[in-house]
Design a protein around this motif. Structure first.
Motif, PDB file in Angstrom:
ATOM      1  N   SER A 139      51.549  35.042  68.732  1.00 12.54           N
ATOM      2  CA  SER A 139      51.213  33.766  68.100  1.00 12.54           C
ATOM      3  C   SER A 139      49.809  33.305  68.444  1.00 12.54           C
ATOM      4  O   SER A 139      49.145  32.663  67.636  1.00 12.54           O
ATOM      5  CB  SER A 139      52.218  32.689  68.525  1.00 12.54           C
ATOM      6  OG  SER A 139      53.511  33.025  68.109  1.00 12.54           O
ATOM      7  N   THR A 140      49.352  33.634  69.640  1.00 11.98           N
ATOM      8  CA  THR A 140      48.051  33.170  70.086  1.00 11.98           C
ATOM      9  C   THR A 140      46.928  34.100  69.647  1.00 11.98           C
ATOM     10  O   THR A 140      45.828  33.639  69.319  1.00 11.98           O
ATOM     11  CB  THR A 140      48.045  33.017  71.615  1.00 11.98           C
ATOM     12  OG1 THR A 140      49.135  32.162  71.995  1.00 11.98           O
ATOM     13  CG2 THR A 140      46.752  32.398  72.107  1.00 11.98           C
ATOM     14  N   LYS A 144      46.624  31.115  62.736  1.00  6.65           N
ATOM     15  CA  LYS A 144      47.807  30.329  62.405  1.00  6.65           C
ATOM     16  C   LYS A 144      48.331  30.632  61.007  1.00  6.65           C
ATOM     17  O   LYS A 144      49.533  30.639  60.770  1.00  6.65           O
ATOM     18  CB  LYS A 144      47.493  28.845  62.553  1.00  6.65           C
ATOM     19  CG  LYS A 144      48.695  27.941  62.430  1.00  6.65           C
ATOM     20  CD  LYS A 144      48.322  26.502  62.729  1.00  6.65           C
ATOM     21  CE  LYS A 144      49.540  25.587  62.616  1.00  6.65           C
ATOM     22  NZ  LYS A 144      49.189  24.175  62.923  1.00  6.65           N
ATOM     23  N   ARG A 147      50.788  33.421  61.126  1.00  4.55           N
ATOM     24  CA  ARG A 147      51.794  33.366  62.187  1.00  4.55           C
ATOM     25  C   ARG A 147      53.203  33.653  61.669  1.00  4.55           C
ATOM     26  O   ARG A 147      53.936  34.464  62.240  1.00  4.55           O
ATOM     27  CB  ARG A 147      51.740  32.005  62.878  1.00  4.55           C
ATOM     28  CG  ARG A 147      52.631  31.921  64.098  1.00  4.55           C
ATOM     29  CD  ARG A 147      52.397  30.616  64.831  1.00  4.55           C
ATOM     30  NE  ARG A 147      51.068  30.586  65.439  1.00  4.55           N
ATOM     31  CZ  ARG A 147      50.451  29.476  65.817  1.00  4.55           C
ATOM     32  NH1 ARG A 147      51.018  28.300  65.613  1.00  4.55           N
ATOM     33  NH2 ARG A 147      49.270  29.533  66.380  1.00  4.55           N
ATOM     34  N   SER A 148      53.612  32.983  60.599  1.00  5.90           N
ATOM     35  CA  SER A 148      54.974  33.186  60.091  1.00  5.90           C
ATOM     36  C   SER A 148      55.190  34.621  59.638  1.00  5.90           C
ATOM     37  O   SER A 148      56.236  35.230  59.892  1.00  5.90           O
ATOM     38  CB  SER A 148      55.261  32.217  58.941  1.00  5.90           C
ATOM     39  OG  SER A 148      55.350  30.898  59.400  1.00  5.90           O
ATOM     40  N   LEU A 151      55.238  37.002  62.782  1.00  6.91           N
ATOM     41  CA  LEU A 151      56.485  36.877  63.540  1.00  6.91           C
ATOM     42  C   LEU A 151      57.681  37.332  62.716  1.00  6.91           C
ATOM     43  O   LEU A 151      58.665  37.831  63.261  1.00  6.91           O
ATOM     44  CB  LEU A 151      56.665  35.440  64.015  1.00  6.91           C
ATOM     45  CG  LEU A 151      55.670  34.997  65.098  1.00  6.91           C
ATOM     46  CD1 LEU A 151      55.859  33.528  65.443  1.00  6.91           C
ATOM     47  CD2 LEU A 151      55.806  35.857  66.351  1.00  6.91           C
ATOM     48  N   GLY A 352      58.010  30.938  64.557  1.00  3.18           N
ATOM     49  CA  GLY A 352      56.761  30.393  64.054  1.00  3.18           C
ATOM     50  C   GLY A 352      56.724  28.879  64.123  1.00  3.18           C
ATOM     51  O   GLY A 352      55.717  28.283  64.516  1.00  3.18           O
ATOM     52  N   MET A 355      56.198  27.859  67.728  1.00  4.37           N
ATOM     53  CA  MET A 355      54.811  28.031  68.160  1.00  4.37           C
ATOM     54  C   MET A 355      53.887  26.984  67.541  1.00  4.37           C
ATOM     55  O   MET A 355      52.873  26.603  68.132  1.00  4.37           O
ATOM     56  CB  MET A 355      54.311  29.438  67.803  1.00  4.37           C
ATOM     57  CG  MET A 355      54.994  30.569  68.565  1.00  4.37           C
ATOM     58  SD  MET A 355      54.830  30.483  70.366  1.00  4.37           S
ATOM     59  CE  MET A 355      56.450  29.841  70.802  1.00  4.37           C
ATOM     60  N   ASP A 356      54.225  26.505  66.349  1.00  2.00           N
ATOM     61  CA  ASP A 356      53.431  25.451  65.714  1.00  2.00           C
ATOM     62  C   ASP A 356      53.400  24.173  66.548  1.00  2.00           C
ATOM     63  O   ASP A 356      52.420  23.428  66.519  1.00  2.00           O
ATOM     64  CB  ASP A 356      53.995  25.106  64.332  1.00  2.00           C
ATOM     65  CG  ASP A 356      53.763  26.206  63.305  1.00  2.00           C
ATOM     66  OD1 ASP A 356      52.952  27.111  63.584  1.00  2.00           O
ATOM     67  OD2 ASP A 356      54.398  26.149  62.234  1.00  2.00           O
ATOM     68  N   ARG A 363      53.213  28.286  75.923  1.00  2.00           N
ATOM     69  CA  ARG A 363      53.896  28.919  74.788  1.00  2.00           C
ATOM     70  C   ARG A 363      54.970  29.900  75.242  1.00  2.00           C
ATOM     71  O   ARG A 363      56.035  29.979  74.633  1.00  2.00           O
ATOM     72  CB  ARG A 363      52.877  29.603  73.868  1.00  2.00           C
ATOM     73  CG  ARG A 363      52.289  28.626  72.867  1.00  2.00           C
ATOM     74  CD  ARG A 363      51.530  29.308  71.769  1.00  2.00           C
ATOM     75  NE  ARG A 363      51.079  28.302  70.812  1.00  2.00           N
ATOM     76  CZ  ARG A 363      49.951  28.376  70.136  1.00  2.00           C
ATOM     77  NH1 ARG A 363      49.135  29.395  70.329  1.00  2.00           N
ATOM     78  NH2 ARG A 363      49.635  27.435  69.274  1.00  2.00           N
TER      79      ARG A 363
END
Length: 448
Positions: A139-140, A144, A147-148, A151, A352, A355-356, A363
């Protein structure tokens, strides 16, 4: 989120924390370890008929051999993630992979249920925290906007690993006995653990812009972490919703080979192959829904939660009809396949969303909270509860009732929507930086 790359390629990295190549290498290695994590975890379900016959175990006992891993992973994940967030994610993952691989191999030397139960618990000790730490890393390192999707693909690894575990377990047991399966599947994790030394980590960031004395002590840091996460209501609702959906998923994954063996008259090896097909479809569904829902919700990210709610409702309807209706034979199996396509929809998307809304400095820890709920209240409950209900009512009725938990998941995801935007806004300005690969650090240390 602002990004400060520290390598020569970072100036044109399209919002990746490090270079695109290094980010995708980290993804590939983390995916591969998650894949073999679930090969090791799920190989046992195709061995249920053999173990039941050899040791005369009840369905509750068989289910406990799956559930014990989830309980250990859930309970131990939080302290491991706290250490990983402060000491480094790559180091933690290397140690975990070596531990669970050796524990899997040890299962082939067990002589009774108690010994196998303890060995499976040790597999869980090794896997403790891996999923949450891996999610934090991916995630990092990734932008962003991806991200979805990233993941969603990453969380296809458990399904794909489960497929190979189930298929290999059935094949190896038919030829060399069920204990040999554990020895075969435990080796790849040891090799991947060594390769993981070349993965880039990100530097641990402060929990507050100006750390004070309260957050410099261990007790103060822990208090700060848990207060921050308790304020993140979206995370809490999403954790419970994810667990409810995973009760359905884990029950299906664990008991479908036995169901096909008992009610469709399939040999254990054939039942394992058919069940693996359902798990494979659910792996595709995990990736598909991660990409599709992520794209549809780009402009309004909180809509990921409404989409999850709808997908959970669809899952419940299909599986209740498949096991509780009048369908039999091929018609029933096609419905189960369709349910499999929907039932694993939440895994990547839920991570996701988490993590948002979680501060980057914690995290791994926040993902461990999610993992705690998913494992203890989800993955551990499904196989065991289905086994208990099967002993009381029969396996068919057990698998009819279990999917009703997906309705509960749908309701909880709708509730989580109300706080999503405020929780995202709270961490929108945190800055991040990348750390050197652990292998490079070890080489530099040896040179000096």
């Amino acid at each position: 989120m602002h990004v400060i790359p520290d390598d020569p390629e970072g100036g044109n990295n399209d919002d990746y924390l490090t270079s695109r190549r290094q980010a995708w290498f980290a993804f590939a290695m983390t995916f591969a370890l998650m894949f073999f994590d679930f090969v090791d975890r799920q190989v046992i379900v195709s061995l249920f008929p053999h173990i039941k016959s050899d040791w005369n175990l009840s369905d509750k006992q068989l289910g406990s051999l799956v559930s014990v891993i989830s309980i250990v992973v859930g309970v131990g994940g939080l302290p491991v993630a706290l250490v990983a967030d402060r000491m480094g994610r790559v180091k933690s993952i290397v140690v975990m992979a070596i531990t669970w691989s050796l524990a899997t191999i040890s299962c082939m030397f067990t002589a009774n249920y108690s010994q196998l139960f303890v060995a499976r618990a040790m597999v869980g000790v090794g896997e403790t925290g891996y999923g949450s730490v891996g999610v934090a890393l991916i995630s990092t390192l990734f932008p962003k906007r991806l991200r979805s999707a990233a993941l969603g693909i990453f969380y296809a690894a458990p399904s794909l690993g489960s497929v190979l575990g189930v298929v290999l377990g059935g094949m190896i047991a038919a030829r060399w006995g069920w204990k040999a399966a554990f020895g075969v599947v435990g080796v790849p994790g040891l090799v991947l653990a060594l390769l993981y030394l070349f993965v880039r980590d990100y530097k641990t960031v402060a929990l507050t812009p100006s750390p004070n004395q309260a957050t410099q002590s261990l007790g103060g840091t822990l208090k700060h972490i848990f207060v921050a996460m308790a304020r993140t209501r979206t995370l809490l609702w999403v954790c419970v919703g994810a667990a409810a959906q995973l009760i359905t998923v884990s029950a299906m994954w664990s008991w479908l080979p036995s169901y096909l063996n008992r009610f469709h008259g399939m040999a254990p090896e054939a039942a394992a192959r058919s069940a693996a097909a359902v798990v494979l479809v659910s792996a595709f569904g995990c990736t598909f829904w991660g990409i599709v829902v992520g794209r549809l919700a780009l402009r309004t990210p909180r809509n990921k939660l409404s989409a999850l709610s709808v997908l959970c409702l669809i899952t419940s309807v299909i599986l209740v009809v498949a096991f509780g209706g009048s369908y039999t034979g091929d018609a029933q199996f096609k419905l189960i396949l369709l349910g499999g396509f929907f039932m694993n929809c939440t895994v990547g998307l839920v991570a996701g969303v988490a993590m948002d809304v979680i501060h980057p400095g914690v995290r791994s820890t926040g993902a461990a909270v999610l993992s705690l709920f998913q494992n203890v209240l989800g993955l551990a409950v499904g196989p065991f509860l289905a086994g208990v209900l099967s002993d009381q009512w029969g396996l068919q009725w057990a698998l009819t009732v279990i999917p009703l938990f997906s309705i509960l998941a749908a309701v909880l995801f709708v509730i989580a929507m109300r706080s999503y935007d405020a929780d995202v806004a709270r961490i929108s300005d945190v800055k991040l930086d990348v750390a050197p690969a652990l292998a490079d650090t070890l080489s530099a240390g040896a040179a000096t």
